[in-house]
Write a protein that holds these residues in place. Sequence first.
Motif, PDB file in Angstrom:
ATOM      1  N   GLN A  36       0.820  -1.208   0.000  1.00 55.15           N
ATOM      2  CA  GLN A  36       0.000   0.000   0.000  1.00 55.15           C
ATOM      3  C   GLN A  36       0.857   1.262   0.000  1.00 55.15           C
ATOM      4  N   THR A  37       1.967   1.218   0.737  1.00 52.67           N
ATOM      5  CA  THR A  37       2.892   2.353   0.743  1.00 52.67           C
ATOM      6  C   THR A  37       3.491   2.561  -0.638  1.00 52.67           C
ATOM      7  N   LEU A  38       3.930   1.471  -1.261  1.00 54.24           N
ATOM      8  CA  LEU A  38       4.528   1.558  -2.595  1.00 54.24           C
ATOM      9  C   LEU A  38       3.530   2.043  -3.638  1.00 54.24           C
ATOM     10  N   ILE A  39       2.319   1.519  -3.580  1.00 49.12           N
ATOM     11  CA  ILE A  39       1.292   1.929  -4.539  1.00 49.12           C
ATOM     12  C   ILE A  39       1.044   3.430  -4.434  1.00 49.12           C
ATOM     13  N   GLY A  40       0.903   3.930  -3.184  1.00 46.93           N
ATOM     14  CA  GLY A  40       0.678   5.357  -2.983  1.00 46.93           C
ATOM     15  C   GLY A  40       1.842   6.195  -3.479  1.00 46.93           C
ATOM     16  N   LEU A  41       3.052   5.756  -3.185  1.00 48.63           N
ATOM     17  CA  LEU A  41       4.261   6.470  -3.600  1.00 48.63           C
ATOM     18  C   LEU A  41       4.384   6.520  -5.121  1.00 48.63           C
ATOM     19  N   LEU A  42       4.179   5.379  -5.758  1.00 45.97           N
ATOM     20  CA  LEU A  42       4.333   5.304  -7.209  1.00 45.97           C
ATOM     21  C   LEU A  42       3.254   6.102  -7.933  1.00 45.97           C
ATOM     22  N   ARG A  43       2.038   6.056  -7.434  1.00 46.63           N
ATOM     23  CA  ARG A  43       0.968   6.848  -8.046  1.00 46.63           C
ATOM     24  C   ARG A  43       1.223   8.340  -7.864  1.00 46.63           C
ATOM     25  N   GLU A  44       1.721   8.714  -6.703  1.00 47.84           N
ATOM     26  CA  GLU A  44       2.064  10.113  -6.462  1.00 47.84           C
ATOM     27  C   GLU A  44       3.170  10.583  -7.408  1.00 47.84           C
ATOM     28  N   ALA A  45       4.052   9.628  -7.786  1.00 45.18           N
ATOM     29  CA  ALA A  45       5.149   9.953  -8.705  1.00 45.18           C
ATOM     30  C   ALA A  45       4.699   9.947 -10.167  1.00 45.18           C
ATOM     31  N   GLY A  46       3.432   9.625 -10.407  1.00 44.02           N
ATOM     32  CA  GLY A  46       2.898   9.710 -11.765  1.00 44.02           C
ATOM     33  C   GLY A  46       2.766   8.389 -12.498  1.00 44.02           C
ATOM     34  N   PHE A  47       2.887   7.266 -11.773  1.00 42.62           N
ATOM     35  CA  PHE A  47       2.768   5.961 -12.413  1.00 42.62           C
ATOM     36  C   PHE A  47       1.376   5.375 -12.188  1.00 42.62           C
ATOM     37  N   GLU A  48       0.953   4.546 -13.137  1.00 45.12           N
ATOM     38  CA  GLU A  48      -0.244   3.726 -12.958  1.00 45.12           C
ATOM     39  C   GLU A  48       0.225   2.380 -12.426  1.00 45.12           C
ATOM     40  N   VAL A  49      -0.413   1.872 -11.366  1.00 42.43           N
ATOM     41  CA  VAL A  49       0.086   0.671 -10.696  1.00 42.43           C
ATOM     42  C   VAL A  49      -0.987  -0.410 -10.643  1.00 42.43           C
ATOM     43  N   ALA A  50      -0.617  -1.621 -11.059  1.00 40.81           N
ATOM     44  CA  ALA A  50      -1.443  -2.813 -10.852  1.00 40.81           C
ATOM     45  C   ALA A  50      -0.745  -3.658  -9.800  1.00 40.81           C
ATOM     46  N   HIS A  51      -1.516  -4.262  -8.898  1.00 38.54           N
ATOM     47  CA  HIS A  51      -0.921  -4.974  -7.772  1.00 38.54           C
ATOM     48  C   HIS A  51      -1.317  -6.447  -7.771  1.00 38.54           C
ATOM     49  N   ALA A  52      -0.322  -7.306  -7.622  1.00 39.61           N
ATOM     50  CA  ALA A  52      -0.547  -8.750  -7.468  1.00 39.61           C
ATOM     51  C   ALA A  52       0.034  -9.187  -6.133  1.00 39.61           C
ATOM     52  N   GLN A  53      -0.682 -10.107  -5.457  1.00 33.55           N
ATOM     53  CA  GLN A  53      -0.223 -10.589  -4.152  1.00 33.55           C
ATOM     54  C   GLN A  53       0.469 -11.942  -4.225  1.00 33.55           C
ATOM     55  N   ASP A  54       0.392 -12.600  -5.376  1.00 31.31           N
ATOM     56  CA  ASP A  54       1.083 -13.867  -5.551  1.00 31.31           C
ATOM     57  C   ASP A  54       1.555 -13.998  -7.000  1.00 31.31           C
ATOM     58  N   GLY A  55       2.433 -14.970  -7.239  1.00 32.19           N
ATOM     59  CA  GLY A  55       3.046 -15.112  -8.550  1.00 32.19           C
ATOM     60  C   GLY A  55       2.068 -15.423  -9.662  1.00 32.19           C
ATOM     61  N   GLU A  56       1.078 -16.242  -9.368  1.00 33.54           N
ATOM     62  CA  GLU A  56       0.115 -16.594 -10.416  1.00 33.54           C
ATOM     63  C   GLU A  56      -0.737 -15.397 -10.818  1.00 33.54           C
ATOM     64  N   GLU A  57      -1.093 -14.568  -9.850  1.00 39.15           N
ATOM     65  CA  GLU A  57      -1.861 -13.363 -10.162  1.00 39.15           C
ATOM     66  C   GLU A  57      -1.016 -12.405 -11.007  1.00 39.15           C
ATOM     67  N   ALA A  58       0.264 -12.322 -10.706  1.00 45.25           N
ATOM     68  CA  ALA A  58       1.162 -11.461 -11.488  1.00 45.25           C
ATOM     69  C   ALA A  58       1.231 -11.925 -12.935  1.00 45.25           C
ATOM     70  N   LEU A  59       1.342 -13.227 -13.140  1.00 45.59           N
ATOM     71  CA  LEU A  59       1.364 -13.759 -14.509  1.00 45.59           C
ATOM     72  C   LEU A  59       0.082 -13.424 -15.255  1.00 45.59           C
ATOM     73  N   SER A  60      -1.041 -13.587 -14.579  1.00 42.44           N
ATOM     74  CA  SER A  60      -2.333 -13.312 -15.202  1.00 42.44           C
ATOM     75  C   SER A  60      -2.431 -11.848 -15.620  1.00 42.44           C
ATOM     76  N   LEU A  61      -2.012 -10.952 -14.746  1.00 41.61           N
ATOM     77  CA  LEU A  61      -2.070  -9.521 -15.055  1.00 41.61           C
ATOM     78  C   LEU A  61      -1.131  -9.170 -16.206  1.00 41.61           C
TER      79      LEU A  61
END
Length: 211
Positions: free
Chosen positions: A15-40
């Motif tokens: 949550q800290t990273l997502i907030g920081l990266l969005r504040e820096a101007g990035f769009e962020v997608a978040h995965a909590q496990d490896g399979e979800e990351a692959l799917s995204l």
Amino acid sequence: MSKILLLEDDYLLSQTLIGLLREAGFEVAHAQDGEEALSLSYDTIFDLYLFDINVPLLNGIDVLKLLRDNDDKTPAFFISAYKDIQTITKAFEGACDDYIKKPFDFDELVVRIKAHIHKHNPTIVYGAMRYDLLSKRIYIDDKEMDLGIVEKAIFDLLMRNMSQTLDKEMFFDVMEKPSDIALRVHLSKLKQRFALNITNIKGIGYRLEKI
């Protein structure tokens, strides 16, 4: 706006990273496990992967290996508490681009990410518009602009061949129902929307002029 896929199972850190990266101007997608990351990663084109290693189902290194085996060349950073040389070596052998040890400085992370994306994502600036040649994304004042498949293909041809006269047959090759009239309609729409200076070379084709 550049897109980052974050793979991190620690809730507070993610949550800290997502907030920081969005504040820096990035769009962020978040995965909590490896399979979800692959799917995204299959559903979206990202500008950078930011992976933790020790995550559920598939660890970050295995996820990146699978992506690389499928010819995914998206830049990838690891953020990890592992500090042993064996893990670091394995991460770079898996073709990561940077390895950042936890705990890390958030501002430094953003600086590294921005520098890497800028270095590896060549862009063309045309007036108020910016075109990312790798992802084929179009931005005006950092707002991403949408185009249909045909008009995007025509736009890409023009931008990659700026100042060169293109035979109309090159445009016909990317059109579903090619004709002189249809091509003129597509070019007219692009000229109006993006203020493109397109010259009609009579009997030959079209040329995007530099501004």
